[in-house]
Design an enzyme around this catalytic site. Structure first.
Site, PDB file in Angstrom:
ATOM      1  N   CYS A 171      -7.610  -6.811  -2.091  1.00 13.16           N
ATOM      2  CA  CYS A 171      -7.961  -5.360  -1.939  1.00 13.16           C
ATOM      3  C   CYS A 171      -7.816  -5.247  -2.986  1.00 13.16           C
ATOM      4  CB  CYS A 171      -8.056  -5.067  -0.273  1.00 13.16           C
ATOM      5  SG  CYS A 171      -8.333  -3.667   0.072  1.00 13.16           S
ATOM      6  N   ILE A 172      -9.180  -4.373  -3.178  1.00 13.05           N
ATOM      7  CA  ILE A 172      -8.765  -3.303  -4.370  1.00 13.05           C
ATOM      8  C   ILE A 172      -8.307  -2.113  -4.125  1.00 13.05           C
ATOM      9  CG2 ILE A 172     -11.200  -3.117  -4.382  1.00 13.05           C
ATOM     10  CD1 ILE A 172     -11.554  -3.005  -7.848  1.00 13.05           C
TER      11      ILE A 172
END
Length: 130
Positions: free
Chosen positions: A77-78
């Site tokens: 997840c960025i």
């Protein structure tokens, strides 16, 4: 059967080791892992900057080897990664940071990848978390 695996806990947590053993069993049983998704503190698995005491198991490295050996789709997840300083080359340049620490086994992307994995899989299995 197709599985998506979401991991929420850091490399040193017991749930991280359980998730890896589960993933190994999935593939050994002839099933498929459509995606591994790291969220919250699990994004630390993607950091190439982790250093552990010599007497501890390197869970992050074990995951990286497992992903590479089995050519798995592994997504971080960025937003959670940026919050924890796990950057690929592109994000480091975009945020003017001096170093990149993301391991090459992982891809930075958004939560949409978790949603898509859930749609592609027969089962979404989650490890760790609040």
């Amino acid at each position: 059967m197709k599985f998506a695996i979401a991991l929420f806990s850091p490399p040193h947590a017991p749930s991280s080791r359980r998730a890896l053993r589960f993933a190994e069993a999935v593939l050994a049983g002839g099933h498929e892992i459509v995606r591994l998704f790291l969220y919250q503190d699990a994004v630390q698995h993607a950091s190439a900057a982790l250093v552990l005491p010599q007497d501890e198991t390197d869970g992050a490295r074990q995951w990286q080897t497992f992903i590479s050996d089995n050519q798995l789709d592994a997504v971080v997840c960025i937003a959670a990664a940026l919050r924890r300083g796990v950057l690929n080359d592109e994000e480091a340049a975009r945020h003017d940071k001096p170093a990149t620490v993301q391991s090459r086994a992982w891809t930075l992307s958004g939560l949409g990848q978790l949603h898509e994995a859930n749609q592609l899989a027969d089962r979404l299995i989650c490890f760790g978390g609040p």
